[in-house]
Design an enzyme around this catalytic site. Sequence first.
Site, mmCIF file in Angstrom:
data_model
loop_
_atom_site.group_PDB
_atom_site.id
_atom_site.type_symbol
_atom_site.label_atom_id
_atom_site.label_comp_id
_atom_site.label_asym_id
_atom_site.label_seq_id
_atom_site.Cartn_x
_atom_site.Cartn_y
_atom_site.Cartn_z
ATOM 1 N N LYS B 78 6.015 7.395 -0.517
ATOM 2 C CA LYS B 78 4.795 6.637 -0.213
ATOM 3 C C LYS B 78 3.901 6.582 -1.445
ATOM 4 C CE LYS B 78 1.101 6.446 3.312
ATOM 5 N NZ LYS B 78 0.528 7.124 4.480
ATOM 6 N N SER B 153 -0.142 4.190 8.563
ATOM 7 C CA SER B 153 -0.222 3.623 7.235
ATOM 8 C C SER B 153 1.069 3.734 6.431
ATOM 9 C CB SER B 153 -1.345 4.292 6.445
ATOM 10 O OG SER B 153 -1.033 5.643 6.192
ATOM 11 N N SER B 177 -0.087 8.418 10.803
ATOM 12 C CA SER B 177 0.455 7.518 9.788
ATOM 13 C C SER B 177 1.927 7.704 9.466
ATOM 14 C CB SER B 177 -0.360 7.625 8.497
ATOM 15 O OG SER B 177 -1.533 6.852 8.627
#
Lengths: 473, 484
Positions: B78, B153, B177
């Site tokens: 990420k 997210s 997330s």
Amino acid sequence: MKLYPTIGLEIHAELMTESKVFCTCSAKFGGEPNSRCCPVCSGLPGTLPVLNSKAVEYIIKAGYIMNCEISRFTKWDRKNYFYPDLPKAYQISQMPRPVCLGGYVDIESEGKTKRMRINRIHLEEDAGKLVHENRISLADYNRCGIPLIEIVTEPDFHSAADVTAFFEKIRLMLQYAGVCDGRLEQGSMRCDVNISLAPEGSDTLGTRTEVKNLNSLRAIQRAVEYEIYRQTELIENGERVIQETLHFNDATGETSSLRSKEDAHDYRYFPDPDIPPIIFTEEELAAIKADIPEMPQQRYERYTKEYGISGADAAVLINTKAVSDFFEAAVKAYDNPKPIATFITVELMRRINLGEVDAENIPFAPENFARLVELAETGKISKDNRKMILRDMTASGGTPDEIAEREQLWIKEDSELTEKTVDEILAANPKAVEQYRNGETKVFGFLMGQCNRALKGSASPAAIKRVLEEKLK
Amino acid sequence: MDITKVSLKELRKALDDKEISAAELAEEYIGRIKTADAEVESYITVTEEQAKIAAEQAQKLIDDNKAQPLTGIPLAIKDNICTDGIRTTCASKMLENFVPPYNATVIEKLNGQGYVLLGKTSMDEFAMGGSTQTAAFSKTKNPYDTGRVPGGSSGGSAAAVSAGLAPAALGSDTGGSIRQPSSFCGVTGLKPTYGRVSRYGLIAFASSLDQIGPIANSAEDCGILLNAVAGRDEHDATSAGVPVEDFNAKIGQSIKGMKIALPREFFGDSTDDEVKQAVTAAAKEYEKLGAELVDCSMSSLKYAVAAYYLISGAEAASNLSRFDGIKYGLRGEGRSFDEMIRDSRSRGFGAEVKRRILLGNYALSSGYYDAYYRKALALKQQIIKEYNDIYAQADVILTPTAPTVAYRIGEQETDPVKMYLADICTVTVNIASLPAISLPCGYNADGMPIGMSLVGKRFDEATLIQTADAYQRNFTVMPNKFRA
């Protein structure tokens, strides 16, 4: 109407830890700009602070020497504000749970002993430094993250003398505790002064102003005096004192406004989620307390009571930690504190005050200094020659024995030479001899001096005196 | 070998048996990314060159029989996890050109095993959002229906795994997330106990809630990644000193007699019927496997979203203050410092990030602190207590991961309150510092994946993986078009 000033202080002191408070960068003063910073203290995204346990130990020591209560539970908060010298845009500080609460320090001011109360002491990080060049501002983050303690007092001060006496006292105490080096010229201690004026005897305080960032005793004194004068003028002219933060200009000796109450920051304090709170055990605190070195007051007591040194000399010794440490080391080498103390206060301090010798960097070892005193005390050299040898030690770096040998300053007690020299002096000064024999005994000193000079210290004054008295009979 | 259909264990075996080289494996993934990611947009940065070099180094370890579980295994990371020398953007214009000079601790640990970085995956800007549509670039699509959001997210990481563009990935989870995008994309995501994985190098959103965790094709694969990245870190004072066990040690052990709690409030009106049915059916499966279902209640759930947005907003407002454009990031213009940072921040941050900063600063402002922030902290204590009460009578908790399946792009993410309320199923886990795993448990009428979450006791990830694995053994994943 007589106006009475009330003053409270916030003193920032940098701790003398090896590394910074939340990372492992060096906490030394100076360095090439931005040479002592890392991703953590320069606030790069993703980095996290890890608390330096040494800094925590030091603030606890500071708390103990100022008679504070040490919180068994302490935690850190974020103080949020934007400023280019603060790379995270928040300062890690302490709000509701500081390490130290309540305390006091007794000071001597205006001929009285006064007790000044401490409100709190908390641990926080220093910010960086901005350098303004032409129309550009440059940021140096070397100072970012140097551990600071903020000592907040109660408003117990009523004159510039109170403030400077307190500042000097805690500076000395922090130095002795090994907590802060107290080097004002390097910004190791800075003082914010809150001042208000009210009619004498009034129950309420007047509107206060805060003068920020005073970093010398002289600046503190001048700023306090100026602010008392300025506020007095305002009030006496029927004007209002505005609550504001002020800057003291060293060049003009005046204060000017930095920001008013309306522009005050809302710091939005909240608990820092990156630093777990600390709970101290009694054992941990006891160990830290036991590790606190002797404080200046304790040394004073020891010097006057155990060593029989006069109060005035003892005060001179303790008032510069480096000098007191030098004295301690000298006494360790030659266990005769009184003459060592006297020679320090008379001779060494004079050279320090003249700027010939730096107290923090005395150019000869305390053992050699002690040896010099010992040589004079045991009659190996004359007392008059001590100064000369000391000067030589400073310049040449030699030991007292080497110098005495090189310059032939040993007292030889050669009675033949002494008698011969005294005879010559008496022969050369018939008038003085006559005066003496006529009862004008004060010329004896003159004759002593003449003999002494001629013998260049190779005979002790006692020996000269004995021979001279004999010959004058 | 179809690399998109094998587990990490099988990839390990194929590498060790020299059926495929590390370079070939990396190449195959890079090739897949080049073909499919134009549509999915799961990556912000693809690190083809670095992958080649890393694969070569890994191959040496493999050839020397020095391979560890992740040696030569390609992974996606990420884009809020700092990678030394590789752009780390947080999907924000603010950090579009930010190249960190250091590695996050998790990256150091993965490097230590000789993993192969495929690239940095997209996300909601600064991890704020549940759709990956607040990203300033690479607004990721759901591989099951590219007209829908992948969740967020960590939408890039979940979509990359789901579309077979990485065998596994790291995400981060502040309020769901990792779990919610895993649910939307039909993959498995594990949010570890707070403190289990070092946060050093994770660009902070809300420091007391953030946690890095794996997203993969199965609970077992998640366990392999967690084994690699977990543990106490001297750079993160909030990382826990709890010893790292083998998180996969309990895999295969019977769950007979295990007590699984279903808190009523998670199955209320706000949860879609299809989701409720799928999760309830999964609970029945567990019953068949010998588990005992326990009915329970979490009455403070209705306040959880408010508490979450106050705490996370306050911390975010402070954490994001450092982005002033002075040393890195987007540099605005102005005649004074204030004008300059105002311009930097106005242009650098997107609307959602600004909204959270405003919210957080409001909650911390003098005069409002007691009414908002302090109350949120009190609620946190209440939520922890209610979890403790449930764990007094159960081993794990089963809930839906999200009230709905992935929604259509543009449908919901423009209404902030609606978006915030959709976090209802996941936020309490972060508030209470608990571990949780989301795994697919069905598909709705449109073929969109439905996820369920198992929530465990603190530091009991092993039981979560055991329990999730027990279900996954009998569950058939319906592949999306990218892996068909």
